[in-house]
Scaffold this motif. Structure first.
Motif, PDB file in Angstrom:
ATOM      1  N   ILE A 186       5.590  -0.003  -9.121  1.00 15.79           N
ATOM      2  CA  ILE A 186       6.652   0.399  -8.200  1.00 15.79           C
ATOM      3  C   ILE A 186       6.163   1.518  -7.306  1.00 15.79           C
ATOM      4  O   ILE A 186       5.722   2.552  -7.781  1.00 15.79           O
ATOM      5  CB  ILE A 186       7.894   0.881  -8.972  1.00 15.79           C
ATOM      6  CG1 ILE A 186       8.457  -0.274  -9.797  1.00 15.79           C
ATOM      7  CG2 ILE A 186       8.958   1.411  -8.018  1.00 15.79           C
ATOM      8  CD1 ILE A 186       9.612   0.128 -10.679  1.00 15.79           C
ATOM      9  N   GLY A 187       6.231   1.283  -6.024  1.00 20.77           N
ATOM     10  CA  GLY A 187       5.762   2.323  -5.107  1.00 20.77           C
ATOM     11  C   GLY A 187       6.074   1.930  -3.683  1.00 20.77           C
ATOM     12  O   GLY A 187       7.024   1.183  -3.421  1.00 20.77           O
ATOM     13  N   LEU A 188       5.253   2.410  -2.768  1.00 20.11           N
ATOM     14  CA  LEU A 188       5.466   2.108  -1.356  1.00 20.11           C
ATOM     15  C   LEU A 188       5.404   0.611  -1.109  1.00 20.11           C
ATOM     16  O   LEU A 188       5.963   0.114  -0.140  1.00 20.11           O
ATOM     17  CB  LEU A 188       4.413   2.834  -0.516  1.00 20.11           C
ATOM     18  CG  LEU A 188       4.505   4.355  -0.582  1.00 20.11           C
ATOM     19  CD1 LEU A 188       3.326   5.000   0.135  1.00 20.11           C
ATOM     20  CD2 LEU A 188       5.808   4.819   0.061  1.00 20.11           C
ATOM     21  N   GLY A 189       4.716  -0.099  -1.984  1.00 20.36           N
ATOM     22  CA  GLY A 189       4.635  -1.557  -1.854  1.00 20.36           C
ATOM     23  C   GLY A 189       6.010  -2.208  -1.919  1.00 20.36           C
ATOM     24  O   GLY A 189       6.283  -3.179  -1.221  1.00 20.36           O
ATOM     25  N   ASN A 190       6.891  -1.674  -2.745  1.00 21.47           N
ATOM     26  CA  ASN A 190       8.243  -2.221  -2.862  1.00 21.47           C
ATOM     27  C   ASN A 190       9.163  -1.679  -1.775  1.00 21.47           C
ATOM     28  O   ASN A 190      10.029  -2.380  -1.276  1.00 21.47           O
ATOM     29  CB  ASN A 190       8.895  -1.823  -4.194  1.00 21.47           C
ATOM     30  CG  ASN A 190       8.029  -2.152  -5.370  1.00 21.47           C
ATOM     31  OD1 ASN A 190       6.961  -1.561  -5.550  1.00 21.47           O
ATOM     32  ND2 ASN A 190       8.430  -3.119  -6.156  1.00 21.47           N
ATOM     33  N   ILE A 191       9.005  -0.401  -1.489  1.00 18.40           N
ATOM     34  CA  ILE A 191      10.037   0.270  -0.706  1.00 18.40           C
ATOM     35  C   ILE A 191       9.676   0.313   0.782  1.00 18.40           C
ATOM     36  O   ILE A 191      10.530   0.149   1.631  1.00 18.40           O
ATOM     37  CB  ILE A 191      10.291   1.684  -1.280  1.00 18.40           C
ATOM     38  CG1 ILE A 191      10.616   1.571  -2.775  1.00 18.40           C
ATOM     39  CG2 ILE A 191      11.418   2.390  -0.541  1.00 18.40           C
ATOM     40  CD1 ILE A 191      10.552   2.882  -3.525  1.00 18.40           C
ATOM     41  N   TRP A 192       8.423   0.513   1.085  1.00 20.18           N
ATOM     42  CA  TRP A 192       7.997   0.505   2.489  1.00 20.18           C
ATOM     43  C   TRP A 192       7.401  -0.838   2.907  1.00 20.18           C
ATOM     44  O   TRP A 192       7.804  -1.440   3.888  1.00 20.18           O
ATOM     45  CB  TRP A 192       6.959   1.619   2.730  1.00 20.18           C
ATOM     46  CG  TRP A 192       6.164   1.411   3.983  1.00 20.18           C
ATOM     47  CD1 TRP A 192       6.619   1.559   5.274  1.00 20.18           C
ATOM     48  CD2 TRP A 192       4.800   0.966   4.081  1.00 20.18           C
ATOM     49  NE1 TRP A 192       5.613   1.231   6.153  1.00 20.18           N
ATOM     50  CE2 TRP A 192       4.490   0.876   5.451  1.00 20.18           C
ATOM     51  CE3 TRP A 192       3.810   0.644   3.138  1.00 20.18           C
ATOM     52  CZ2 TRP A 192       3.237   0.472   5.910  1.00 20.18           C
ATOM     53  CZ3 TRP A 192       2.563   0.252   3.590  1.00 20.18           C
ATOM     54  CH2 TRP A 192       2.283   0.170   4.960  1.00 20.18           C
ATOM     55  N   ARG A 193       6.441  -1.352   2.111  1.00 20.69           N
ATOM     56  CA  ARG A 193       5.687  -2.525   2.558  1.00 20.69           C
ATOM     57  C   ARG A 193       6.533  -3.801   2.488  1.00 20.69           C
ATOM     58  O   ARG A 193       6.458  -4.650   3.370  1.00 20.69           O
ATOM     59  CB  ARG A 193       4.416  -2.679   1.724  1.00 20.69           C
ATOM     60  CG  ARG A 193       3.408  -3.621   2.360  1.00 20.69           C
ATOM     61  CD  ARG A 193       2.101  -3.663   1.565  1.00 20.69           C
ATOM     62  NE  ARG A 193       1.071  -4.327   2.319  1.00 20.69           N
ATOM     63  CZ  ARG A 193       0.950  -5.650   2.430  1.00 20.69           C
ATOM     64  NH1 ARG A 193       1.797  -6.443   1.827  1.00 20.69           N
ATOM     65  NH2 ARG A 193      -0.010  -6.183   3.146  1.00 20.69           N
ATOM     66  N   PHE A 194       7.321  -3.929   1.430  1.00 16.73           N
ATOM     67  CA  PHE A 194       8.085  -5.174   1.260  1.00 16.73           C
ATOM     68  C   PHE A 194       9.031  -5.457   2.440  1.00 16.73           C
ATOM     69  O   PHE A 194       8.937  -6.516   3.064  1.00 16.73           O
ATOM     70  CB  PHE A 194       8.822  -5.156  -0.088  1.00 16.73           C
ATOM     71  CG  PHE A 194       9.780  -6.286  -0.282  1.00 16.73           C
ATOM     72  CD1 PHE A 194       9.327  -7.562  -0.580  1.00 16.73           C
ATOM     73  CD2 PHE A 194      11.142  -6.083  -0.144  1.00 16.73           C
ATOM     74  CE1 PHE A 194      10.225  -8.616  -0.743  1.00 16.73           C
ATOM     75  CE2 PHE A 194      12.038  -7.123  -0.314  1.00 16.73           C
ATOM     76  CZ  PHE A 194      11.578  -8.390  -0.608  1.00 16.73           C
ATOM     77  N   PRO A 195       9.927  -4.525   2.812  1.00 17.26           N
ATOM     78  CA  PRO A 195      10.803  -4.844   3.951  1.00 17.26           C
ATOM     79  C   PRO A 195      10.016  -5.066   5.241  1.00 17.26           C
ATOM     80  O   PRO A 195      10.402  -5.890   6.084  1.00 17.26           O
ATOM     81  CB  PRO A 195      11.723  -3.618   4.071  1.00 17.26           C
ATOM     82  CG  PRO A 195      11.153  -2.563   3.199  1.00 17.26           C
ATOM     83  CD  PRO A 195      10.274  -3.240   2.184  1.00 17.26           C
ATOM     84  N   PHE A 196       8.913  -4.379   5.364  1.00 14.73           N
ATOM     85  CA  PHE A 196       8.073  -4.510   6.557  1.00 14.73           C
ATOM     86  C   PHE A 196       7.452  -5.922   6.613  1.00 14.73           C
ATOM     87  O   PHE A 196       7.438  -6.591   7.661  1.00 14.73           O
ATOM     88  CB  PHE A 196       7.068  -3.361   6.496  1.00 14.73           C
ATOM     89  CG  PHE A 196       5.789  -3.455   7.247  1.00 14.73           C
ATOM     90  CD1 PHE A 196       5.739  -3.909   8.555  1.00 14.73           C
ATOM     91  CD2 PHE A 196       4.607  -3.015   6.646  1.00 14.73           C
ATOM     92  CE1 PHE A 196       4.522  -3.942   9.233  1.00 14.73           C
ATOM     93  CE2 PHE A 196       3.404  -3.045   7.310  1.00 14.73           C
ATOM     94  CZ  PHE A 196       3.364  -3.523   8.609  1.00 14.73           C
ATOM     95  N   GLN A 197       7.019  -6.439   5.470  1.00 13.93           N
ATOM     96  CA  GLN A 197       6.467  -7.793   5.425  1.00 13.93           C
ATOM     97  C   GLN A 197       7.554  -8.834   5.654  1.00 13.93           C
ATOM     98  O   GLN A 197       7.355  -9.792   6.395  1.00 13.93           O
ATOM     99  CB  GLN A 197       5.789  -8.063   4.065  1.00 13.93           C
ATOM    100  CG  GLN A 197       4.546  -7.231   3.838  1.00 13.93           C
ATOM    101  CD  GLN A 197       3.460  -7.564   4.841  1.00 13.93           C
ATOM    102  OE1 GLN A 197       3.060  -8.704   4.983  1.00 13.93           O
ATOM    103  NE2 GLN A 197       2.996  -6.563   5.563  1.00 13.93           N
TER     104      GLN A 197
END
Ligand code: PFF
Length: 454
Positions: free
Chosen positions: A21-32
């Motif tokens: 759990i990290g920026l991958g979920n919170i920043w990167r996921f919605p961005f992707q």
């Protein structure tokens, strides 16, 4: 010397969850999601996580627990031969990911501070929310470099001192805090005018779109799947190396995947209703999607800045616990292979990583330059090589190790091995190929334009 093991079963899960759990979920996921057309991406992403990510995670666990070694030594002992060089790739991937991860971590810190100064809430003279303008100001420039430095300094400080207790505690607070704060924000987002439109965009996939765009959807989903689960560079090998052999690895894997996926989904339930309500097209929102949406909503909420502070502080803790797992790959390698002391290894690696990330603070095009390379090429490459080396070279031991703590798996063990051996490996090779061609297009397109504009 007896190797340390996790004090409790929950200790290992917490650390693995802290990495995942990290920026991958919170920043990167919605961005992707927003770059890949919404719900179509969701379908691919969920398929990847369950059918590729989960079996791949078990494979990494098995190597770690069997060898009781870090990623580099673990794969050398488990598979041997030329696979020993894989460790070098893991260390390289850790360097690249952390270098820009820290820049985004710096953005988050900036928003933590901004919650006190109030910079990101309110409206401009023309009446538009300042959120977008604010993100533009903080995402590049000298201050961005400074916050990148602060983030790396914190990572170095925490890792140099040694971390086990710290991570466990941070994660125990962080996971419930995320569900609480994000849950409240998702309920708020549900009440907004744009919610219906957002849910359709986010949750109801269009088959035609998937068929027309699979060439970019597949590598994007593969990259996100590996990135978000911290797979493809041996982090999960290292963490599982501290486990006792009566641990049920499959059950742990399921818990980690479920928690991690839950957090990504809930983040989307916040971000997209807010973007649609503010009239921002997700496709154009780019790497700022999270920051702009949250900041524009906070102006509306009672105690907005307080909620903002808690939100960004939680994201910061999530980012920090993932960053620690990234630098640990590099540091534990330096300590084990070259007998360098911990503080020295951490500081030298940390400074090098800071310098590698510095260009990312000059222009947002570098976020893509680093991020696509890391997620869609490096992690997928690391993942496919890992899967081949584990299931083709030493399958019997892999199954035997997985069964410890579970019992005789019978045909399921064989199914797992063959599933990884062929479908997982083939899909990853296709993703890798598409990822490379997509990256070349990016280099010739947006990146070449950026260079020409200098
Ligand atoms: N999984 C982390 C996240 O989603 O933010 C990032 C990450 C950590 C990727 C560790 C890879 C890794 F090895």
């Amino acid at each position: 010397m007896a190797r340390e093991t996790w004090g409790t079963r929950i200790g290992f899960i917490l650390a693995a969850v802290g990495s995942a759990i990290g920026l991958g979920n919170i920043w990167r996921f919605p961005f992707q999601v927003s770059q890949e057309g919404g719900a179509a991406f969701m379908v691919m992403y969920l398929a990847f996580v369950l059918l590729i990510g989960f079996p791949a995670m078990l494979a990494e666990f098995v190597v770690g627990r069997k060898t009781e070694l870090n990623a580099v030594g673990g794969i050398r002992e488990f598979a041997g031969g030329m696979w020993s060089y894989l460790g070098g790739l893991f260390v390289f991937i850790g360097f690249v990911i952390l270098s820009y991860y820290s820049v985004i971590g710096g953005w988050v810190l900036r928003y933590v501070v901004g919650s006190f100064t109030g910079g990101y809430v309110g409206t401009t003279a023309e009446g538009a929310p300042v959120a977008q303008q604010y993100f533009g100001q903080i995402s590049t420039g000298m201050d961005t470099l400074l916050f990148h430095a602060i983030f790396m300094a914190i990572v170095i400080g925490v890792v140099a001192v040694g971390v086990k207790q710290g991570i466990e505690l941070a994660v125990k607070v962080m996971v419930p805090a995320i569900f609480l704060i994000f849950g409240i924000l998702a309920v708020y987002a549900f009440t907004l005018g744009g919610a219906g439109q957002a849910y359709a965009y986010y949750l109801s996939p269009d088959l035609g779109y998937i068929l027309a765009n699979w060439k970019s959807l597949v590598p994007a989903a593969a990259g996100q799947g590996f990135f978000t689960l911290s797979l493809g560079m041996g982090v999960m090998i290292t963490y599982a190396s501290y486990l006792d052999s009566d641990e049920n690895l499959a059950l742990d894997g399921v818990s980690i995947v479920a928690l991690n996926t839950g957090i990504s989904i809930i983040t989307g339930l916040i971000v997209f209703p807010i973007l649609f309500t503010a009239g921002i097209d997700p496709a154009t929102s780019g790497p700022g999607a999270l920051f702009v949406s949250i900041a524009s909503a906070l102006g509306d909420l009672p105690f907005g800045r307080g909620v903002g502070f808690l939100f960004f502080l939680t994201v910061f803790i999530a980012a920090l616990s993932s960053a620690i797992s990234l630098i640990e790959v590099v540091v534990s390698y330096a300590i084990d292979e070259f007998q360098i002391d911990r503080i020295k290894a951490t500081s030298v690696a940390g400074i090098a990583i800071f310098l590698l990330g510095a260009p990312v603070t000059t222009d947002l095009v570098f976020v893509d330059l680093y991020d696509i390379f890391a997620a869609q090429i490096l992690l997928v490459l690391g993942g496919v090589l890992l899967m081949i080396s584990i299931t083709w070279v030493n399958a019997d031991q892999a199954v035997e190790e997985l069964q410890k703590g579970i019992g005789d798996l019978g045909a399921l063990g064989t199914l797992w091995i063959w599933m990884v051996r062929i479908p997982v490996v083939v899909v990853l090779l296709i993703s890798l190929y598409l990822g490379i061609t997509g990256y070349i297009e990016f280099l010739q397109g947006p990146f070449a334009e950026y260079l020409a504009s200098l």
